[in-house]
Design an enzyme around this catalytic site. Structure first.
Site, PDB file in Angstrom:
ATOM      1  N   ASP A  85       0.617  -1.221  -0.289  1.00 25.34           N
ATOM      2  CA  ASP A  85       0.487   0.240  -0.326  1.00 25.34           C
ATOM      3  C   ASP A  85       0.868   1.462   0.071  1.00 25.34           C
ATOM      4  O   ASP A  85       1.912   0.562  -0.085  1.00 25.34           O
ATOM      5  CB  ASP A  85      -1.066   0.054   1.567  1.00 25.34           C
ATOM      6  CG  ASP A  85      -1.752  -0.824   1.090  1.00 25.34           C
ATOM      7  OD1 ASP A  85      -1.878  -1.756  -0.157  1.00 25.34           O
ATOM      8  OD2 ASP A  85      -2.390  -1.339   2.167  1.00 25.34           O
ATOM      9  N   MET A  86       0.309   2.453  -0.072  1.00 24.47           N
ATOM     10  CA  MET A  86       0.661   3.336  -0.182  1.00 24.47           C
ATOM     11  C   MET A  86      -0.177   5.033   0.700  1.00 24.47           C
ATOM     12  O   MET A  86      -1.003   4.704   0.805  1.00 24.47           O
ATOM     13  CB  MET A  86       0.613   4.308  -1.605  1.00 24.47           C
ATOM     14  CG  MET A  86       2.043   5.411  -1.937  1.00 24.47           C
ATOM     15  SD  MET A  86       3.649   4.770  -1.732  1.00 24.47           S
ATOM     16  CE  MET A  86       4.295   4.406  -2.691  1.00 24.47           C
TER      17      MET A  86
ATOM     18  N   ARG B   7      -1.657  -0.881  -8.509  1.00 32.35           N
ATOM     19  CA  ARG B   7      -3.361  -0.435  -8.049  1.00 32.35           C
ATOM     20  C   ARG B   7      -3.007   1.609  -8.478  1.00 32.35           C
ATOM     21  O   ARG B   7      -2.515   1.799  -7.272  1.00 32.35           O
ATOM     22  CB  ARG B   7      -3.377  -0.554  -7.051  1.00 32.35           C
ATOM     23  CG  ARG B   7      -4.612  -0.105  -6.738  1.00 32.35           C
ATOM     24  CD  ARG B   7      -4.765  -0.141  -4.470  1.00 32.35           C
ATOM     25  NE  ARG B   7      -4.929  -1.989  -4.342  1.00 32.35           N
ATOM     26  CZ  ARG B   7      -4.090  -1.856  -3.276  1.00 32.35           C
ATOM     27  NH1 ARG B   7      -4.288  -0.959  -2.416  1.00 32.35           N
ATOM     28  NH2 ARG B   7      -4.064  -3.425  -2.836  1.00 32.35           N
TER      29      ARG B   7
ATOM     30  N   LYS C  18      -6.990   7.279  -5.781  1.00 33.33           N
ATOM     31  CA  LYS C  18      -6.962   8.789  -5.952  1.00 33.33           C
ATOM     32  C   LYS C  18      -6.374   9.154  -4.317  1.00 33.33           C
ATOM     33  O   LYS C  18      -5.077  10.414  -4.610  1.00 33.33           O
ATOM     34  CB  LYS C  18      -8.444   9.339  -5.670  1.00 33.33           C
ATOM     35  CG  LYS C  18      -9.326   9.022  -6.969  1.00 33.33           C
ATOM     36  CD  LYS C  18     -10.327   9.659  -6.105  1.00 33.33           C
ATOM     37  CE  LYS C  18     -11.678   9.744  -7.190  1.00 33.33           C
ATOM     38  NZ  LYS C  18     -12.634  10.580  -7.129  1.00 33.33           N
ATOM     39  N   GLY C  19      -6.227   8.236  -3.561  1.00 24.86           N
ATOM     40  CA  GLY C  19      -5.433   8.888  -2.707  1.00 24.86           C
ATOM     41  C   GLY C  19      -6.185   9.128  -0.695  1.00 24.86           C
ATOM     42  O   GLY C  19      -6.891  10.349  -1.397  1.00 24.86           O
TER      43      GLY C  19
ATOM     44  N   THR D 129     -11.236   2.066  -7.527  1.00 28.53           N
ATOM     45  CA  THR D 129     -12.197   3.594  -6.912  1.00 28.53           C
ATOM     46  C   THR D 129     -13.621   2.623  -7.010  1.00 28.53           C
ATOM     47  O   THR D 129     -13.597   1.937  -7.541  1.00 28.53           O
ATOM     48  CB  THR D 129     -12.270   4.678  -7.955  1.00 28.53           C
ATOM     49  OG1 THR D 129     -12.814   6.102  -8.211  1.00 28.53           O
ATOM     50  CG2 THR D 129     -12.545   4.346  -9.755  1.00 28.53           C
TER      51      THR D 129
ATOM     52  N   ARG E 295      -9.849   7.243   8.032  1.00 34.08           N
ATOM     53  CA  ARG E 295     -10.287   7.755   6.140  1.00 34.08           C
ATOM     54  C   ARG E 295     -11.230   7.468   5.331  1.00 34.08           C
ATOM     55  O   ARG E 295     -11.816   7.963   4.975  1.00 34.08           O
ATOM     56  CB  ARG E 295      -8.440   7.227   5.848  1.00 34.08           C
ATOM     57  CG  ARG E 295      -7.318   7.235   6.212  1.00 34.08           C
ATOM     58  CD  ARG E 295      -6.492   6.727   5.704  1.00 34.08           C
ATOM     59  NE  ARG E 295      -6.008   5.766   5.745  1.00 34.08           N
ATOM     60  CZ  ARG E 295      -4.927   4.950   6.835  1.00 34.08           C
ATOM     61  NH1 ARG E 295      -4.393   5.662   7.574  1.00 34.08           N
ATOM     62  NH2 ARG E 295      -5.218   3.707   7.022  1.00 34.08           N
TER      63      ARG E 295
END
Ligand code: FDA
Length: 318
Positions: free
Chosen positions: A129-130, A180, A183-184, A237, A299
């Site tokens: 993951d980021m 992957r 959007k963030g 998304t 989140r």
């Protein structure tokens, strides 16, 4: 305003302690498959039975001591073994700050290497993951290091809200990474990320096209083990306009449905997940589990203030 508040709470230790009660946990249950691996596996079984695949996230991030990072490593090794013994269509996703990125990047790399080795032995894929923008550079460096050591079964995430993402995406694709696109989900300053939603969306479409063109030109990187690996490009998304764009773009490029996949989060737009799967698109559901659900949950609330009404109903209900 509400978005900033929830993103602030996601990082606040005091808020996490306040929300440790059963009612708060019950409200989070919509987005979190359970506290235990067994509960998560049951959720994946149901998801697979409906014709969708999954990626499992054992929740946890920003650990503050080495023992926590080592415990997370052990949990991921166990998860990989459980998936390998099963016939489930699922792979793990993890966060590097859970493996000690903020304590010592080389310690984190060593933890990740052990996990990647185990995944390789089982011919399994591993998603990284980021996290927030301060973690992007070290995360990409560690992913690059693993790849240079021959681990071809590792993929990562590109966030369309960051200005740097197009350049990162092109480098990662050249290196053969599975990507992957999201959007963030973090609070970022205007110095690094588009502040306006329409710019984030426009960049998502731009990066989606880059990703799908790559899927057309390089369907599978040389030397990549196949087996249970996902498609090289994942469009992650719940935004129907973005999904429609991706579908049109894929059609224009002549891409068959199975050459990329859609990904969505557990508990969000299950109707859309099923509809896309019924139309023949591969769909993967991101399934988080574990007791460290608070930042993840905040989140999710930040993304959609309407969720707050749902929460209040659960917390207030006797
Ligand atoms: P957007 O926020 O515009 O929402 C579009 C529509 O989707 C909304 O109108 C609503 O209908 C629905 N929706 C979205 N969020 C919802 C919610 N919380 N509750 C209810 N409905 C909701 N981010 C990151 O920074 N690093 C990562 O590694 C990942 N990984 C990841 C994996 C997968 C599989 C997904 C789907 C997403 C991520 N994300 C992520 C999160 C991502 O960055 C983003 O925050 C969310 O997906 C929400 O954005 P949308 O693209 O859905 O659009």
């Amino acid at each position: 305003m509400l978005r900033s508040l929830f993103l602030h709470l996601s990082r606040a230790g005091w808020a996490r302690r306040l929300a440790s009660g059963r009612r708060a946990r019950r409200a989070a249950a919509r987005f979190v498959a359970g506290d235990t691996l067994d509960q998560a596996i049951s959720a994946v079984r149901r998801i697979n039975a409906a014709g969708l695949s999954a990626t499992l996230d054992h929740l946890g991030e920003n650990v503050t001591d080495r023992a926590e990072a080592e415990a997370a490593r052990v949990d991921y090794l166990m998860l990989i073994d459980r998936l390998a013994e099963s016939d489930l269509q699922a792979h793990p996703s993890l966060k590097l700050t859970q493996l000690g990125l903020r304590l010592d990047p080389s310690f984190c790399l060593e933890n990740l290497r052990l996990i990647a080795r185990q995944a390789t032995q089982h011919n399994a894929f591993l998603g990284i993951d980021m996290e927030d923008s301060s973690a992007v550079k070290p995360t990409l460096a560690i992913c690059g290091q693993l790849r240079s050591e021959g681990f071809l079964n590792v993929g990562t995430v590109i966030q369309s809200y960051l200005y740097r993402s197009e350049a990162d995406l092109r480098v990662l694709l050249q290196q053969g990474f599975h990507i992957r696109l999201v959007k963030g989900a973090y609070q970022e300053p205007a110095s690094v990320a588009f502040p306006r939603k329409q710019d984030v969306d426009a960049n998502f479409d731009r990066l989606c096209r880059v990703l799908l063109e790559h899927a057309r030109d390089c369907p599978a990187p040389a030397g990549t083990p196949q087996g249970r690996l996902p498609a090289i490009a994942a469009i992650a998304t719940h935004d129907e306009t973005r999904i429609t764009f991706a579908r049109r773009c894929a059609e224009e490029l002549g891409l068959p449905h199975h050459s990329f996949e859609f990904q969505m989060l557990f508990g969000i737009r299950s109707d859309l997940q099923r509809r896309l799967a019924d139309e023949g698109y591969p769909v993967r559901v991101y399934v988080p589990y574990g007791t460290e659900w608070f930042p993840y949950y905040m989140r999710r609330l930040a993304e959609r203030p309407a969720n707050v009404i749902f929460v209040l109903r659960n917390v207030i209900r006797p």
